[in-house]
Design a protein around this motif. Structure first.
Motif, PDB file in Angstrom:
ATOM      1  N   MET A   1       0.831  -1.202   0.000  1.00 45.54           N
ATOM      2  CA  MET A   1       0.000   0.000   0.000  1.00 45.54           C
ATOM      3  C   MET A   1       0.866   1.253   0.000  1.00 45.54           C
ATOM      4  SD  MET A   1      -3.297   0.764   0.215  1.00 45.54           S
ATOM      5  CE  MET A   1      -4.287   2.179   0.559  1.00 45.54           C
ATOM      6  N   GLY A   2       1.856   1.293   0.927  1.00 47.32           N
ATOM      7  CA  GLY A   2       2.734   2.456   1.033  1.00 47.32           C
ATOM      8  C   GLY A   2       3.500   2.670  -0.255  1.00 47.32           C
ATOM      9  N   GLN A   3       3.993   1.553  -0.802  1.00 49.38           N
ATOM     10  CA  GLN A   3       4.720   1.617  -2.070  1.00 49.38           C
ATOM     11  C   GLN A   3       3.836   2.176  -3.178  1.00 49.38           C
ATOM     12  OE1 GLN A   3       6.244  -2.168  -3.238  1.00 49.38           O
ATOM     13  NE2 GLN A   3       8.325  -1.367  -3.367  1.00 49.38           N
ATOM     14  N   TYR A   4       2.597   1.685  -3.155  1.00 49.87           N
ATOM     15  CA  TYR A   4       1.647   2.107  -4.177  1.00 49.87           C
ATOM     16  C   TYR A   4       1.444   3.617  -4.131  1.00 49.87           C
ATOM     17  CZ  TYR A   4      -2.815   2.790  -6.515  1.00 49.87           C
ATOM     18  OH  TYR A   4      -3.801   3.242  -7.332  1.00 49.87           O
ATOM     19  N   ILE A   5       1.296   4.117  -2.899  1.00 51.68           N
ATOM     20  CA  ILE A   5       1.074   5.566  -2.752  1.00 51.68           C
ATOM     21  C   ILE A   5       2.268   6.341  -3.284  1.00 51.68           C
ATOM     22  CG2 ILE A   5       0.774   7.409  -1.049  1.00 51.68           C
ATOM     23  CD1 ILE A   5      -0.884   5.486   0.600  1.00 51.68           C
ATOM     24  N   ILE A   6       3.455   5.861  -2.924  1.00 50.96           N
ATOM     25  CA  ILE A   6       4.652   6.573  -3.384  1.00 50.96           C
ATOM     26  C   ILE A   6       4.757   6.538  -4.905  1.00 50.96           C
ATOM     27  CG2 ILE A   6       7.183   6.514  -3.381  1.00 50.96           C
ATOM     28  CD1 ILE A   6       6.926   5.497  -0.460  1.00 50.96           C
ATOM     29  N   ARG A   7       4.461   5.357  -5.469  1.00 50.65           N
ATOM     30  CA  ARG A   7       4.546   5.245  -6.924  1.00 50.65           C
ATOM     31  C   ARG A   7       3.559   6.204  -7.605  1.00 50.65           C
ATOM     32  NH1 ARG A   7       3.659  -0.320  -7.815  1.00 50.65           N
ATOM     33  NH2 ARG A   7       1.656   0.131  -8.779  1.00 50.65           N
ATOM     34  N   ARG A   8       2.348   6.241  -7.054  1.00 54.20           N
ATOM     35  CA  ARG A   8       1.343   7.127  -7.634  1.00 54.20           C
ATOM     36  C   ARG A   8       1.765   8.591  -7.537  1.00 54.20           C
ATOM     37  NH1 ARG A   8      -4.041   5.678  -8.863  1.00 54.20           N
ATOM     38  NH2 ARG A   8      -4.245   7.903  -9.218  1.00 54.20           N
ATOM     39  N   LEU A   9       2.335   8.922  -6.384  1.00 56.59           N
ATOM     40  CA  LEU A   9       2.754  10.318  -6.205  1.00 56.59           C
ATOM     41  C   LEU A   9       3.852  10.681  -7.197  1.00 56.59           C
ATOM     42  CD1 LEU A   9       2.718  10.794  -2.332  1.00 56.59           C
ATOM     43  CD2 LEU A   9       1.194  11.821  -4.019  1.00 56.59           C
ATOM     44  N   LEU A  10       4.768   9.752  -7.426  1.00 57.06           N
ATOM     45  CA  LEU A  10       5.867  10.045  -8.345  1.00 57.06           C
ATOM     46  C   LEU A  10       5.369  10.184  -9.780  1.00 57.06           C
ATOM     47  CD1 LEU A  10       8.773   7.861  -6.951  1.00 57.06           C
ATOM     48  CD2 LEU A  10       8.509  10.346  -6.895  1.00 57.06           C
ATOM     49  N   THR A  11       4.429   9.335 -10.180  1.00 52.35           N
ATOM     50  CA  THR A  11       3.922   9.467 -11.554  1.00 52.35           C
ATOM     51  C   THR A  11       3.117  10.750 -11.723  1.00 52.35           C
ATOM     52  OG1 THR A  11       2.052   8.076 -10.973  1.00 52.35           O
ATOM     53  CG2 THR A  11       3.859   7.020 -12.162  1.00 52.35           C
ATOM     54  N   ALA A  12       2.620  11.252 -10.611  1.00 51.42           N
ATOM     55  CA  ALA A  12       1.821  12.484 -10.713  1.00 51.42           C
ATOM     56  C   ALA A  12       2.679  13.663 -11.161  1.00 51.42           C
ATOM     57  CB  ALA A  12       1.167  12.784  -9.375  1.00 51.42           C
ATOM     58  N   ILE A  13       3.968  13.637 -10.821  1.00 52.76           N
ATOM     59  CA  ILE A  13       4.812  14.798 -11.137  1.00 52.76           C
ATOM     60  C   ILE A  13       4.930  15.033 -12.650  1.00 52.76           C
ATOM     61  CG2 ILE A  13       7.156  15.754 -10.938  1.00 52.76           C
ATOM     62  CD1 ILE A  13       7.252  14.467  -8.155  1.00 52.76           C
ATOM     63  N   PRO A  14       5.373  14.023 -13.439  1.00 55.39           N
ATOM     64  CA  PRO A  14       5.398  14.283 -14.891  1.00 55.39           C
ATOM     65  C   PRO A  14       4.024  14.589 -15.468  1.00 55.39           C
ATOM     66  CG  PRO A  14       5.918  11.988 -14.411  1.00 55.39           C
ATOM     67  CD  PRO A  14       5.913  12.701 -13.108  1.00 55.39           C
ATOM     68  N   VAL A 320      -6.149  15.427 -10.373  1.00 55.46           N
ATOM     69  CA  VAL A 320      -5.186  14.333 -10.209  1.00 55.46           C
ATOM     70  C   VAL A 320      -5.216  13.840  -8.763  1.00 55.46           C
ATOM     71  CG1 VAL A 320      -2.723  13.773 -10.240  1.00 55.46           C
ATOM     72  CG2 VAL A 320      -3.727  15.123 -12.089  1.00 55.46           C
ATOM     73  N   GLY A 321      -5.236  14.784  -7.824  1.00 59.20           N
ATOM     74  CA  GLY A 321      -5.211  14.430  -6.405  1.00 59.20           C
ATOM     75  C   GLY A 321      -6.435  13.629  -5.981  1.00 59.20           C
ATOM     76  N   PHE A 322      -7.602  14.081  -6.399  1.00 57.97           N
ATOM     77  CA  PHE A 322      -8.808  13.388  -5.936  1.00 57.97           C
ATOM     78  C   PHE A 322      -9.021  12.054  -6.650  1.00 57.97           C
ATOM     79  CE2 PHE A 322      -9.713  17.404  -3.887  1.00 57.97           C
ATOM     80  CZ  PHE A 322     -10.234  16.963  -2.686  1.00 57.97           C
ATOM     81  N   ASN A 323      -8.519  11.933  -7.853  1.00 53.63           N
ATOM     82  CA  ASN A 323      -8.502  10.641  -8.523  1.00 53.63           C
ATOM     83  C   ASN A 323      -7.771   9.633  -7.652  1.00 53.63           C
ATOM     84  OD1 ASN A 323      -9.454   9.649 -11.003  1.00 53.63           O
ATOM     85  ND2 ASN A 323      -8.514  11.422 -11.996  1.00 53.63           N
ATOM     86  N   PHE A 324      -6.638  10.091  -7.197  1.00 52.85           N
ATOM     87  CA  PHE A 324      -5.772   9.286  -6.362  1.00 52.85           C
ATOM     88  C   PHE A 324      -6.474   8.916  -5.044  1.00 52.85           C
ATOM     89  CE2 PHE A 324      -2.175   9.761  -3.211  1.00 52.85           C
ATOM     90  CZ  PHE A 324      -1.686   8.474  -3.394  1.00 52.85           C
ATOM     91  N   ILE A 325      -7.097   9.913  -4.435  1.00 56.35           N
ATOM     92  CA  ILE A 325      -7.797   9.666  -3.171  1.00 56.35           C
ATOM     93  C   ILE A 325      -8.940   8.670  -3.383  1.00 56.35           C
ATOM     94  CG2 ILE A 325      -9.289  10.755  -1.438  1.00 56.35           C
ATOM     95  CD1 ILE A 325      -7.454  13.221  -1.691  1.00 56.35           C
TER      96      ILE A 325
END
Lengths: 340, 606
Positions: A1-14, A320-325
């Protein structure tokens, strides 16, 4: 789960960088000129001088680079400075200017946004909250008592609410409640500060009409989604199993059926939240609420590019943020959903 | 399968229910609406009958009577004219900022920060018309208590004329070579050449005085960063600005340091946003605001709102005239590059330069009908291109106010412009009178076009109507053939007009101002009429000081233009606002200066 969040956050930047570039490029290529809204009596030389004073004469990549620096470095620093009363030494040479609006020359864009944010939250936010609080129970009851009188009435109002545009219901409510009955104001007083009971009542009164207009529209959609999603789940095997175990119907509906039915509703609600910030343009305009939607439309009208860019980009960040949430919430609602 | 049917059925019921609802809403609304007009009509009759047709108006409700609420449906983005050119911004500034003098609704000049209006007679203007010396009121203070002096006036000039300031009012200072403070209360403005009209700098809402103490560090590029100064300028006026929310609302309080009688209201709220109908409703129906600006609303809607008895519509007529321009050159597409080119007079229009034809076209128009039906409160029929102020308005052309179809036909017949081939269209030298008539896309303009087409067809002139998007038509793009400057049709229609002194406007119609391919259609002599008599008289105007002689020349210039039918004036267009009952002292002044020009005198009857 934690990894997933980090991965999602990183892809959000580009993703966001790309979005910001597209927004910038589209607005830069779009025809229009911030001096176009000035009176025709102003001479071309004066217009040119104003354009230069605004920094419009620079090539597009330079403007983009400046904007990125401004947006991600200077503005956060400026905000920090304001809040912490400190002064960053490199401030003067590196971040000389704040990102300012062209329409009202000199006003920092973020000041404009923070000035308007509370009104939007008060009006649009409470409409949204109210809509959800009303709509989910309506959807649940409509589904469990399908084709009952309650369901028919609920459906009727949902379809009316969903199909009538807000500029129609807004004017209708003004004519009914402001002109004929005189109960509620049609002009939102943005100077009102809540200091006492009576000012609080005033605030509630001036919120009633815009909240009603927006709430009706939002509630309609949420109620329809809840109802149909509940209807999909009710005949399923797991519901029969729970029933066979002898639990109370109310427990079954709320604990099991509703929880499973909420996934599409959560998507709808979560993706609707960014719309709170920018979607109430028409309602804000009708009731003269100085919210973010009104700011966006006014800035577009006068070609106030910095404000439009910033607002649209903030909306993009929110989407992007709320998609993630929403994705995260799925995991809580349905433990079978795994993020690998 | 069964579920699906249910769903369909369900949808069907829903749709029927919605339809039923909408229908019932419509039927319910229609009688309500007509009932309203009926009862309003009754109220009108009762009122004209004399006795108390008790107004059902909302009054000001439970609002504080000492707070003045002004509603502009376009919100102000900055208070003051120098960095933002909109009327809304100027007017928001005018509640606190003052010029040396204002222009009253009747076109006379009224001193504000000056003690008197300088003229040649009182020695304020030099005999050679190159300097004007303003005497300032003594003891005037800024709203923070600091002293107002001649130095602030000099500073205002320095501020606006710095090229990096990006001042939108730069043209106010055109021709001004120097502004100097002779002493603390005397300012001398020097022009580069004899200038008969010198009330441009520091006069009216577009050119108020700002404080050097406050704006001293905001000159040039720094103007953009002076957020606090730009949004909360110090003023000398009856109210001081205490809060400004960009594009939303400005709040003012009484200025204790005001140099005149203390203002009546404790507080002024200048609210923006919404639309014109909403603004009218807020004053005339709900009483939420005291004053609503620029009510561009369908005339009958506005009249119905006013009949509610809660307030009044007020109007002022400045210089704007909706007019038809008559192309003096040939716009025939076959001419290629010569299309609508003056070409030293070698390319005249095949029939519109023959005066009786445009004259008949003018006679055929019922201007009063257009003004009353299409413009309502905002229009008056006019026969002049310089329609106001009164002292500049000619009375020589007033006969055009009455439509004369028979006269127009007779005029054409007399001049042998007749329909020789029986197709209902007259010919001149064998050329049938077919005109193409363009304007911008706008419902009032299209209705005007339709009416005029009808009248012209009655006198045997065939009209083809065209309309272009306002952005294109007024956009001035040299690559578009649909701009008003290119004028690739026979006639076209739009509004323009002079400011308080018409010299600038009249200068647009001299021969040198002819737009052409060569100057990228940059001139303002749009109708392409060259008249030696006009040019000569215009030169005389540029050296004639204000007074009866100047008034006479202006009228003659107007008459030359109108009587040669270069332009056919239609409607004198005014500004329309609304005031609530009980608001006193308002003198509507949209045309020459700001509507807020005398806000110091506004009060509420108790």
């Amino acid at each position: 789960m934690g990894q997933y969040i980090i991965r999602r956050l990183l892809t959000a930047i580009p993703t966001l960088l790309l979005i910001s570039f597209v927004i910038f490029a589209v607005l830069d290529l779009a025809p229009g000129d911030p001096t176009g809204a000035l009176p025709e009596t102003i001479k071309p030389e004066v217009r040119q001088a104003i354009r230069e004073a605004m920094g419009l004469d620079k090539p597009m990549p330079v403007k983009y680079a400046l904007w990125i620096r401004q947006f991600f470095v200077c503005e956060p620093l400026a905000l920090l400075e304001e809040n912490m009363d400190t002064n960053f030494t490199f401030d003067d040479s590196f971040c000389k200017l704040r990102l300012t609006s062209w329409g009202s020359r000199g006003t920092p864009v973020f000041d404009l946004i923070s000035q308007r944010f509370p009104q939007t939250m008060w009006v649009v936010g409470s409409a949204y909250l109210l809509a959800i609080l009303i709509a989910i129970p309506i959807g649940v009851i409509s589904a469990t008592r399908q084709y009952s009188m309650f369901d028919q009435i609920g459906t009727f109002f949902s379809i009316v609410g969903y199909s009538l545009p807000t500029f129609f219901t807004g004017i209708l409510l003004i004519i009914l409640f402001s002109v004929k009955l005189g109960w509620f104001p049609s002009i939102y007083d943005t100077n009102l500060e809540i200091r006492s009971w009576s000012t609080f009542v005033k605030q509630i009164k001036q919120m009633v009409l815009p909240v009603m207009v927006l709430g009706l529209f939002q509630a309609a959609a949420v109620a329809r989604y809840t109802r149909s999603s509940m209807l999909d789940n009710l005949p399923l095997d797991y519901v029969r199993t729970v029933r066979a175990k002898g639990f109370r119907e109310a427990y079954i509906v709320v604990r099991h059926v509703l929880r499973n039915s909420l996934i599409p509703v959560v998507t709808l609600i979560a993706l609707g939240i960014p719309a709170i910030f920018g979607g109430a343009i028409i309602t804000e305009q009708i009731f003269k609420v100085n919210g973010l939607g009104q700011l966006l439309i006014l800035s577009m009208q006068v070609n106030d590019i910095p404000v439009v860019q910033t607002l649209i980009f903030i909306f993009a960040v929110l989407v992007v943020g709320f998609n993630f949430i929403a994705d995260i919430i799925y995991g809580f609602l349905d433990p079978r959903i795994r993020f690998e | 399968m069964i579920r699906k049917n249910h769903k369909t059925l369900h949808l069907f019921i829903g749709l029927v229910a919605t339809l039923a609802m909408l229908l019932s809403a419509c039927t319910a609304a229609a009688p309500a609406g007509s009932g309203e007009t009926a009862s309003d009509g009754a109220a009108d009759t009762a009122a004209s009958g004399g006795e108390e047709a008790a107004s059902s108006g909302a009054g000001i409700g439970d609002r504080d009577p000492k707070t003045l609420v002004i509603l502009y449906w376009q919100a102000a983005s900055l208070p003051g004219p120098y960095l933002s050119g909109g009327t809304k911004d100027q007017d928001a500034g005018a509640i606190t900022l003052e010029p040396l003098a204002n222009v009253a609704p009747d076109g006379t000049f009224v001193p504000k920060l000056a003690t008197e209006i300088p003229t040649v007679e009182n020695g304020g203007i030099s005999e050679d018309l190159t300097t004007i010396t303003w005497k300032l009121k003594e003891g005037v203070k800024w709203s923070d208590g600091s002293d107002f002096t001649a130095d602030d006036v000099v500073f205002t000039w320095e501020y606006c004329t710095d090229p990096d300031t990006g001042c939108t009012q730069l043209s106010r200072f055109e021709g001004v070579t120097n502004v100097e403070a002779v002493d603390d209360y005397t300012v001398k403005v020097t022009f580069d050449k004899p200038t008969p009209f010198m009330y441009t700098a520091f006069v009216t809402v577009g050119s108020p005085i700002i404080s050097r103490a406050q704006f001293g560090d905001c000159v040039g590029a720094a103007a953009q960063t002076c957020n606090e100064q730009n949004t909360l300028p110090l003023g000398t006026g009856p109210y001081k600005i205490v809060d400004f929310k960009v594009n939303d609302v400005a709040t003012y309080e009484r200025n204790e340091n005001y140099h005149g009688e203390p203002a009546y209201f404790d507080k002024v709220v200048f609210k923006g946003g919404g639309d014109a109908v909403g603004a009218a409703r807020a004053v005339l129906e709900t009483g939420e605001a005291d004053y609503a600006w620029n009510l561009q609303v369908e005339p009958d809607v506005l009249a119905e709102m006013e009949s509610g008895g809660n307030g009044a519509i007020i109007t002022h007529f400045g210089g704007n005239v909706e007019r038809i321009l008559v192309n003096q050159t040939n716009p025939d597409p076959d001419l290629g590059d010569l299309r609508s080119e003056y070409d030293n007079g070698e390319n005249p229009h095949p029939f519109l330069t023959f005066k009786p034809i445009p004259q008949a076209m003018s006679m055929a128009i019922d201007r009063n009908l257009i003004a009353e039906q299409l413009y309502g409160f905002a229009g008056q029929a006019t026969c002049n291109v310089i329609p106001a102020p009164d002292y500049y308005a000619s009375t020589a052309n007033d006969s055009c106010l009455t439509q004369d179809l028979e006269g127009a036909k007779a005029l054409l017949d007399e001049n042998d412009v007749v329909d020789s081939d029986g197709d209902g269209i007259r010919e001149y030298n064998g050329v049938p009178l077919k005109v193409r008539y363009q304007t911008s896309t706008n419902s009032v303009r299209q209705k005007t076009q339709a009416l005029i087409k009808q009248w012209w067809s009655e006198i045997g002139i065939d009209t083809e109507l065209l309309n272009h998007d306002a952005g294109v038509y007024f956009g001035g793009d040299p690559n578009s053939n649909d701009t008003y400057q290119k004028f690739f049709t026979d006639v076209e229609m739009y509004t323009t007009g002079p400011s308080i002194d018409p010299q600038q406007h009249l200068s647009e119609w001299i021969c040198d101002q002819m737009p052409s391919k060569e100057n990228l259609w940059g001139g303002n002599n749009i109708f392409r009429g060259c008249n030696a008599e006009y040019d000569e008289l215009y030169q005389q105007l540029t050296s004639t000081p204000i007074g009866p002689e100047r008034e006479d020349i202006v009228k003659q210039l107007n008459d030359i233009n109108v009587q040669n039918y270069y332009q056919i004036p239609l409607v004198h267009r005014g500004s329309v606002s609304a005031t609530i009952n009980g608001l006193e002292g308002v003198e509507m002044n949209g045309g020459w200066d700001t509507e807020m020009w005398n806000i110091a005198e506004w009060s509420r009857s108790e």
